[in-house]
Scaffold this active site. Structure first.
Site, PDB file in Angstrom:
ATOM      1  N   GLY A   1       0.830  -1.214   0.000  1.00 46.69           N
ATOM      2  CA  GLY A   1       0.000   0.000   0.000  1.00 46.69           C
ATOM      3  C   GLY A   1       0.855   1.251   0.000  1.00 46.69           C
TER       4      GLY A   1
ATOM      5  N   ARG B   1       0.748   5.895  -1.933  1.00 49.60           N
ATOM      6  CA  ARG B   1       0.369   7.213  -1.372  1.00 49.60           C
ATOM      7  C   ARG B   1       0.342   7.106   0.149  1.00 49.60           C
ATOM      8  NH1 ARG B   1      -3.965   5.060  -3.715  1.00 49.60           N
ATOM      9  NH2 ARG B   1      -4.180   6.523  -5.441  1.00 49.60           N
TER      10      ARG B   1
ATOM     11  N   ASN C   1       1.251  -2.499   5.434  1.00 48.36           N
ATOM     12  CA  ASN C   1       0.624  -1.185   5.605  1.00 48.36           C
ATOM     13  C   ASN C   1      -0.709  -1.038   4.871  1.00 48.36           C
ATOM     14  OD1 ASN C   1       0.682   1.965   5.872  1.00 48.36           O
ATOM     15  ND2 ASN C   1       0.603   1.556   3.660  1.00 48.36           N
TER      16      ASN C   1
ATOM     17  N   SER D   1      -4.139   0.397  14.470  1.00 51.43           N
ATOM     18  CA  SER D   1      -4.821   1.679  14.696  1.00 51.43           C
ATOM     19  C   SER D   1      -5.305   1.738  16.137  1.00 51.43           C
ATOM     20  CB  SER D   1      -6.024   1.754  13.750  1.00 51.43           C
ATOM     21  OG  SER D   1      -6.931   2.752  14.172  1.00 51.43           O
TER      22      SER D   1
ATOM     23  N   TYR E   1     -13.337  -2.749  10.787  1.00 48.53           N
ATOM     24  CA  TYR E   1     -11.991  -2.167  10.799  1.00 48.53           C
ATOM     25  C   TYR E   1     -11.304  -2.434  12.140  1.00 48.53           C
ATOM     26  CZ  TYR E   1      -8.352   1.446  10.248  1.00 48.53           C
ATOM     27  OH  TYR E   1      -7.157   2.128  10.164  1.00 48.53           O
TER      28      TYR E   1
ATOM     29  N   LYS F   1      -7.961  -4.641  12.806  1.00 52.20           N
ATOM     30  CA  LYS F   1      -6.778  -3.990  13.387  1.00 52.20           C
ATOM     31  C   LYS F   1      -6.422  -4.583  14.751  1.00 52.20           C
ATOM     32  CE  LYS F   1      -5.536  -0.944  10.261  1.00 52.20           C
ATOM     33  NZ  LYS F   1      -4.382  -1.273   9.375  1.00 52.20           N
TER      34      LYS F   1
HETATM   35  N1  LIG Z   1      -4.670   7.754   8.139  1.00 54.23           N
HETATM   36  C1  LIG Z   1      -4.919   7.414   9.407  1.00 54.23           C
HETATM   37  O1  LIG Z   1      -5.288   8.267  10.238  1.00 54.23           O
HETATM   38  C2  LIG Z   1      -4.724   6.003   9.866  1.00 54.23           C
HETATM   39  C3  LIG Z   1      -5.000   5.727  11.210  1.00 54.23           C
HETATM   40  C4  LIG Z   1      -4.815   4.438  11.682  1.00 54.23           C
HETATM   41  C5  LIG Z   1      -4.354   3.449  10.830  1.00 54.23           C
HETATM   42  N2  LIG Z   1      -4.140   3.736   9.513  1.00 54.23           N
HETATM   43  C6  LIG Z   1      -3.671   2.656   8.652  1.00 54.23           C
HETATM   44  O2  LIG Z   1      -2.517   3.054   7.956  1.00 54.23           O
HETATM   45  C7  LIG Z   1      -2.434   2.331   6.724  1.00 54.23           C
HETATM   46  C8  LIG Z   1      -2.218   3.303   5.570  1.00 54.23           C
HETATM   47  O3  LIG Z   1      -3.359   4.140   5.455  1.00 54.23           O
HETATM   48  P1  LIG Z   1      -3.333   5.601   4.780  1.00 54.23           P
HETATM   49  O4  LIG Z   1      -4.008   6.502   5.719  1.00 54.23           O
HETATM   50  O5  LIG Z   1      -1.957   5.905   4.287  1.00 54.23           O
HETATM   51  O6  LIG Z   1      -4.334   5.342   3.552  1.00 54.23           O
HETATM   52  P2  LIG Z   1      -4.196   5.664   1.973  1.00 54.23           P
HETATM   53  O7  LIG Z   1      -5.527   5.396   1.407  1.00 54.23           O
HETATM   54  O8  LIG Z   1      -3.598   7.011   1.797  1.00 54.23           O
HETATM   55  O9  LIG Z   1      -3.142   4.575   1.487  1.00 54.23           O
HETATM   56  C9  LIG Z   1      -3.412   3.194   1.558  1.00 54.23           C
HETATM   57  C10 LIG Z   1      -2.929   2.524   0.292  1.00 54.23           C
HETATM   58  O10 LIG Z   1      -3.214   1.110   0.401  1.00 54.23           O
HETATM   59  C11 LIG Z   1      -3.610   0.669  -0.898  1.00 54.23           C
HETATM   60  N3  LIG Z   1      -4.408  -0.551  -0.817  1.00 54.23           N
HETATM   61  C12 LIG Z   1      -5.621  -0.704  -0.229  1.00 54.23           C
HETATM   62  N4  LIG Z   1      -6.074  -1.943  -0.423  1.00 54.23           N
HETATM   63  C13 LIG Z   1      -5.137  -2.612  -1.138  1.00 54.23           C
HETATM   64  C14 LIG Z   1      -5.033  -3.935  -1.666  1.00 54.23           C
HETATM   65  N5  LIG Z   1      -6.007  -4.825  -1.513  1.00 54.23           N
HETATM   66  N6  LIG Z   1      -3.911  -4.270  -2.352  1.00 54.23           N
HETATM   67  C15 LIG Z   1      -2.914  -3.369  -2.539  1.00 54.23           C
HETATM   68  N7  LIG Z   1      -2.962  -2.097  -2.081  1.00 54.23           N
HETATM   69  C16 LIG Z   1      -4.063  -1.731  -1.380  1.00 54.23           C
HETATM   70  C17 LIG Z   1      -4.408   1.842  -1.477  1.00 54.23           C
HETATM   71  O11 LIG Z   1      -4.521   1.779  -2.892  1.00 54.23           O
HETATM   72  C18 LIG Z   1      -3.619   3.049  -0.971  1.00 54.23           C
HETATM   73  O12 LIG Z   1      -2.668   3.498  -1.932  1.00 54.23           O
HETATM   74  C19 LIG Z   1      -3.734   1.526   6.617  1.00 54.23           C
HETATM   75  O13 LIG Z   1      -3.522   0.213   7.081  1.00 54.23           O
HETATM   76  C20 LIG Z   1      -4.673   2.261   7.565  1.00 54.23           C
HETATM   77  O14 LIG Z   1      -5.695   1.447   8.052  1.00 54.23           O
HETATM   78  C21 LIG Z   1      -4.310   4.995   9.014  1.00 54.23           C
END
Ligand SMILES: NC(=O)c1ccc[n+]([C@@H]2O[C@H](COP(=O)([O-])OP(=O)(O)OC[C@H]3O[C@@H](n4cnc5c(N)ncnc54)[C@H](O)[C@@H]3O)[C@@H](O)[C@H]2O)c1
Length: 275
Positions: free
Chosen positions: A14, A17, A91, A153, A166, A170
């Site tokens: 992932g 981005r 990730n 998370s 979710y 997690k």
């Molecule tokens: N942003 C937050 O506040 C936050 C908080 C807690 C946890 N997280 C976790 O952090 C991680 C990254 O999240 P983010 O905020 O950068 O999100 P984001 O949407 O910016 O990036 C996540 C990336 O994962 C890719 N992805 C999703 N499903 C996929 C799959 N099946 N195969 C391949 N790629 C896949 C998406 O295309 C995307 O580019 C995630 O696990 C999310 O749950 C984020």
């Protein structure tokens, strides 16, 4: 530099981005060769191009991690390209929220799949290489530490209304983390998790009509209610959201020799925010 990752190979899922891209950038800047994955071909190619232009060693493999055979293909591609896997960062993820009475089986299962089943399959796919490499290093009297970081998370550690699927995924990945820490300690692998609060990515932008994600043939609304976002910022000790770069800093610690004697832990990176 208190450490270098020169000569190490990392796999980050992932990573097109958001936080994943920032993690890949941090690892590459520390000297690691990095294989980045995402299901979004255009975005992952662009991320690879950016890292290569900055002088880093990088390759990408595009694909949907929830396809059962894809984690094996991704691990094979990493070994074929770089000849090793020393760091794995699970990730990739997304949100598909609703209160429990409006949550379909498919929706709940999709959250377990991406946040728990995928990390399990990725690590199982890497286990053959990791165990064999460790056995020969140990036989040669060398201790080479490898690193696994699973992304969780505060929804997983504390629960969050509207996120039954979710939060369950997690929370589950923390169980996987602690179990593998015990299974893989003998192979000199540190297995840890980082749990984020509110990090500024597309998942946490103020919710509006354009905040959609195409996933599993569905248009999924992502984002956070603006009022809730403001309240959450105020409720955090630091009074703001974290940046993807700050989030990646916590992950870098677990990928570096600074954490060689830390395993089976969950580091919360939330600016002091709790649900
Ligand atoms: N942003 C937050 O506040 C936050 C908080 C807690 C946890 N997280 C976790 O952090 C991680 C990254 O999240 P983010 O905020 O950068 O999100 P984001 O949407 O910016 O990036 C996540 C990336 O994962 C890719 N992805 C999703 N499903 C996929 C799959 N099946 N195969 C391949 N790629 C896949 C998406 O295309 C995307 O580019 C995630 O696990 C999310 O749950 C984020």
């Amino acid at each position: 530099m208190p450490f270098t990752l020169e000569g190490r190979t990392a796999l980050v899922t992932g990573a097109a981005r958001g936080i994943g891209r920032a993690i890949a950038t941090r690892l590459a800047a520390a000297g690691a060769a990095v294989m980045i994955n995402d299901l979004d071909e255009a975005a992952v190619s662009e991320a690879e191009c950016g890292l290569r232009t900055a002088g880093h060693t990088v390759a990408h493999i595009c694909g949907d991690l929830t396809q059962p055979s894809f984690p094996d293909e991704m691990v094979k591609a990493t070994l074929d390209t770089f000849g090793a896997i020393d760091i794995v960062v699970n990730n990739a993820g997304f949100t598909w929220d609703n209160v429990i009475q409006k949550t379909a089986d498919e929706q709940f299962q999709a959250m377990l799949d991406i946040h728990l089943v995928v990390p399990f399959r990725v690590l199982r796919a890497a286990s053959g290489y990791i165990r064999e490499a460790a056995k020969s290093e140990i036989a040669a009297g060398k201790r080479v530490m490898r690193k696994v970081v699973n992304i969780t998370s505060i929804a997983g550690t504390q629960g969050n209304a509207g996120q039954a699927g979710y939060s369950s995924g997690k929370a589950g990945v923390i169980g996987l983390t602690r179990t593998l820490a015990k299974e893989w300690g003998r192979y000199n692998v540190n297995v840890n998790a980082v749990g984020f609060g509110l990090i500024d990515t597309r998942l946490t932008r103020p919710l509006d009509d354009s905040s959609n994600l195409e996933m599993h043939g569905h248009r999924i609304r992502i984002g956070v209610q603006p009022a809730m976002l403001e309240a959450a910022k105020k409720a955090s000790a630091l009074g703001r959201m974290g940046s993807p770069e700050e989030a990646a800093g916590a992950v870098l610690f677990f990928c570096s020799p600074l954490s060689d004697y830390v395993t089976g832990e969950v580091l919360i990176c939330s600016g002091g925010f709790n649900f």
